[in-house]
Each structure stands twice: as C-alpha cells, then as structure tokens.
Enzyme design. Structure first.
Site, PDB file in Angstrom:
ATOM      1  N   ARG A  87      51.065 -31.062  -5.066  1.00 19.24           N
ATOM      2  CA  ARG A  87      50.350 -30.342  -6.128  1.00 19.24           C
ATOM      3  C   ARG A  87      48.853 -30.206  -5.852  1.00 19.24           C
ATOM      4  NH1 ARG A  87      54.536 -33.178  -7.990  1.00 19.24           N
ATOM      5  NH2 ARG A  87      55.875 -32.229  -9.591  1.00 19.24           N
ATOM      6  N   HIS A 112      54.008 -27.039  -4.146  1.00 18.52           N
ATOM      7  CA  HIS A 112      54.826 -26.685  -2.982  1.00 18.52           C
ATOM      8  C   HIS A 112      54.659 -25.237  -2.523  1.00 18.52           C
ATOM      9  CE1 HIS A 112      56.434 -30.586  -3.027  1.00 18.52           C
ATOM     10  NE2 HIS A 112      57.529 -30.401  -3.744  1.00 18.52           N
ATOM     11  N   HIS A 186      61.397 -31.314   2.948  1.00 20.45           N
ATOM     12  CA  HIS A 186      61.787 -31.805   1.629  1.00 20.45           C
ATOM     13  C   HIS A 186      63.279 -32.142   1.586  1.00 20.45           C
ATOM     14  CE1 HIS A 186      61.741 -32.299  -2.697  1.00 20.45           C
ATOM     15  NE2 HIS A 186      60.455 -31.974  -2.766  1.00 20.45           N
ATOM     16  N   SER A 187      63.771 -32.876   2.562  1.00 20.49           N
ATOM     17  CA  SER A 187      65.182 -33.268   2.551  1.00 20.49           C
ATOM     18  C   SER A 187      65.441 -34.348   1.506  1.00 20.49           C
ATOM     19  CB  SER A 187      65.611 -33.775   3.926  1.00 20.49           C
ATOM     20  OG  SER A 187      65.727 -32.704   4.836  1.00 20.49           O
ATOM     21  N   ASP A 260      57.856 -40.967  -8.008  1.00 25.83           N
ATOM     22  CA  ASP A 260      57.453 -39.632  -7.572  1.00 25.83           C
ATOM     23  C   ASP A 260      55.969 -39.708  -7.240  1.00 25.83           C
ATOM     24  OD1 ASP A 260      57.438 -36.979  -6.927  1.00 25.83           O
ATOM     25  OD2 ASP A 260      57.677 -36.226  -8.971  1.00 25.83           O
ATOM     26  N   GLU A 325      58.800 -37.692   1.920  1.00 24.45           N
ATOM     27  CA  GLU A 325      58.079 -36.498   2.355  1.00 24.45           C
ATOM     28  C   GLU A 325      56.735 -36.875   2.978  1.00 24.45           C
ATOM     29  OE1 GLU A 325      57.887 -33.769  -1.096  1.00 24.45           O
ATOM     30  OE2 GLU A 325      59.241 -35.239  -2.013  1.00 24.45           O
TER      31      GLU A 325
END
Length: 378
Positions: A87, A112, A186-187, A260, A325
C-alpha cells in the site's frame, strides 16, 4: 545424474482474454522433483507440484484450474504484483518535488499497483530455456502514467528451476524517468496441498526479523519506528505454529484480522539471504525462502471468505493459505525513514527470491533437521 536429461518444458494455451489474445502456460518440470506452471496472465505461478516426504506430489499454491477463475475475480493468486506491491497511503506521494497522484483502489489508498496492476496484464514470453535449469522469462512494459506512476518501466520476470527442489524468481526493471518500483510474487501457500481441505494454522513458521511494522486500520504503517517482535505474537525468530497466537487479544492482530504485516529483514541488495521457513507436519514438506528484499509481508489469508471457488471446486476460507511476500516496505515513498524504493534512469531494479523445498525428519518440524535433495548448479 545428468540434469539436462531429467528436466523439460511444456508450452500450451491456458485461456483467451475478452479481446481474443491468448493466455499461455509454461510448465517447468524436473523428474522426481518439483513442477512449476507459469501463466502469462500476471506472470503468475498457477501451480507448484511438490513431493511430500513419501514422494507423493501435490499442488501447494492456491489458484484456479481454468483461466476463467482468474479473470472473474481479482485475488492475486500467484501473481506478479506491481508497479508497487502493498500500500501507498492516500494513493499519493512526492517524488523529486513533484506530486504524484495514483489510482486509489483500497479505500483512499493504492494497493498492489492500482486498479489494473501488473497482475491484470497479459505478459509476453521472451525466452524459454530447456537446458539444465529450465526457465521462462516474461516481459511487460508499463507506460508512463499508467495507474499514475511516472516513467515508462520495462520489466522482466524469470522463473527457473534451479535444482530438483528449488524454484527461483528473478525480476528486473528499468525506467526512463525517476519513479518508484516495488515488485513481489503473491503466491498463497498451503503445504498440505491446495485441495487438501486443511488450513495453515498448523504450519510452523520462522521469520528472520527482529522488528515488524505496526499498522493502522487502513493497513498503512503507523508514524513510528519499527516495533520489536520480542514479547509479542509477531516473534517468529525461533519458529512457532501460525495458529498458536493468531487469536491472542493483541491490538495489531485485531486491526489486521490476523497476520498481515511487514517484517523487517536485513538491508536489501546483494545475494539472497534466509528470510523465512514454513513447515507442515503431516506432509513433511518444508519451504525455505531466501531473498534480497528488505521486507517480508506475512499474510495469513484473513480475507478469504468462501465467496469464490478455487482448485478442485473448493471454496477458499480464512487461513486456508499463507502468503510470504518479499518486497520493499509499504508506503516507502511517503516515509523517508524507510529503505528507498526510488529507481532512476540508468539504474536497474533487481529482485531475487528462491523457494527451496526440503523434507522434515519425522518429529523434527520446528527444528532445522531436514532431509534435503541434492541441488544442481549450487
């Protein structure tokens, strides 16, 4: 063992976009090892087949079996994310004295890459290598002011099997004007298998970080220095089950609805360094992540809500996967105290990440004891 004789590449059509252009898939295979399927849409890792401790292979990343699922809903499954991953507060920043206004797609913030980020673009295959380390290289040119970002940006992404149990990712970017760049993959990982029906709360996670970034309700880093992980549910330095403390009444777990958050790694640049280790006790699969990036966003699948299907007609729900990530810290363009994400003409942005798989010795999950298959070229 002659590596050339046991590796191969398959190339096929995966789907068709509304404008009629084809989405291609390249499968990198290593007999007895892993198999990675890459699609041109988003330069995405569509599938990753990894053997368990008994040699049974299963797909360990979330996604869709058919292209229509990727087109129907934007969920970043396996995608290359850019021009700026994570972000940027207020969807704006100042670069070299000039105000830059981005497309806001996450409330008032940019997330993103904006409304149509790199994950929504159909990349071009520029090279396929069927040698001793099979690989595919994809490219995309992001136009000046695309999603508001300055400068024409030429990006290349290379996925490569670096050995029987190692998948490497190399990303480069060049610009014709000063800009900011922050790419990642971003897996969504579930080492039990994407179709197993099990969540990742039993996965044992290690993160090589003494600090993390506390966030506000918009997931923007708070205006303070990085927080120490010591004494908090964010301390994964010695390894811990993902679910062991995820429901602790900690303000940062409340605001993030779980994990997160950006974990602060060693400074960027140079050779990839150990960043994280993920181990699953039933399958015995162990993933070790090495990167040259300064941050690692750990996301515990908090917003998977069962509203859309995935592989094997399964509905993905909260904590069905975890994202690791590697990238620059979030909101870096607005934070001069953070490591910079600025890229100038003549410079080359370089991101390298390796996903190395091993097998844990029975009963040794959470330790550094594992059985590792030999790697080629290392």
């Amino acid at each position: 063992m002659n590596a050339t004789s046991v590796s191969r590449v398959a190339h096929s059509r995966f789907g068709v976009l509304p404008d009629g252009s084809e989405v291609e898939r390249v499968v990198l295979q290593w007999d007895g090892g892993i198999e990675a399927s890459i699609i041109t849409y988003g330069a995405s890792l569509q599938a990753l087949m990894v053997p368990d401790v008994a040699g049974r292979r299963d797909d360990v990343v979330l996604g869709h079996d058919a292209f229509e699922g990727y087109l129907a809903r934007r969920q970043f499954f396996g995608a290359t994310v850019g021009r700026y991953a994570n972000r940027i507060a207020g969807a704006r920043f100042v670069l070299d004295g000039t105000k830059v206004q981005l497309a806001a797609n996450n409330g008032v913030n940019a997330l993103h890459g904006g409304l149509e980020g790199f994950d929504r673009r159909n990349w071009r295959i520029v090279r396929i290598d069927d040698g001793d380390r099979p690989a595919v290289t994809l490219s995309y040119t992001s136009a000046d002011r695309e999603e508001g970002y300055p400068g024409t940006l030429d990006v290349e992404v290379t996925w490569r099997l670096s050995g029987p149990m190692e998948l490497s990712l190399d990303m480069t970017a060049r610009t014709d004007r000063p800009t900011v760049v922050n790419l990642t993959n971003h897996s969504f990982f579930n080492l039990s298998g994407a179709r197993s029906g099990r969540n990742i709360l039993n996965h044992h996670l290690t993160v090589a970080a003494d600090h993390f970034l506390a966030i506000d309700t918009g997931a923007i880093p708070l205006p303070q220095p990085p927080s120490e992980v010591a004494g908090t549910p964010f301390d994964f330095r010695e390894g811990f089950e993902v679910g062991a403390r995820i429901r602790n009444d900690h303000p940062q777990l409340r605001v993030g609805r779980g994990y997160d958050h950006n974990f602060c790694l060693a400074p960027a640049g140079g050779e990839p360094r150990f960043a994280a280790r993920l181990a699953e006790p039933t399958s015995g699969r162990v993933l070790e992540l090495f990167t040259n990036q300064p941050g690692l966003q750990v996301y515990s699948g908090n917003f998977l809500d069962g509203s859309s299907g995935g592989k094997g007609d399964r509905l993905y729900r909260q904590s069905d996967a975890i994202c690791l990530e590697p990238h620059a810290w979030p909101d870096t363009p607005n934070r001069p105290d953070f490591p910079t994400a600025r890229l100038a003409p003549g410079e080359v942005y370089r991101h390298t990440t390796s996903y190395r798989f091993t097998h844990a010795i029975q009963g040794a999950i959470g330790t550094q004891s594992e059985v590792e298959l030999p790697r080629s070229g290392r």
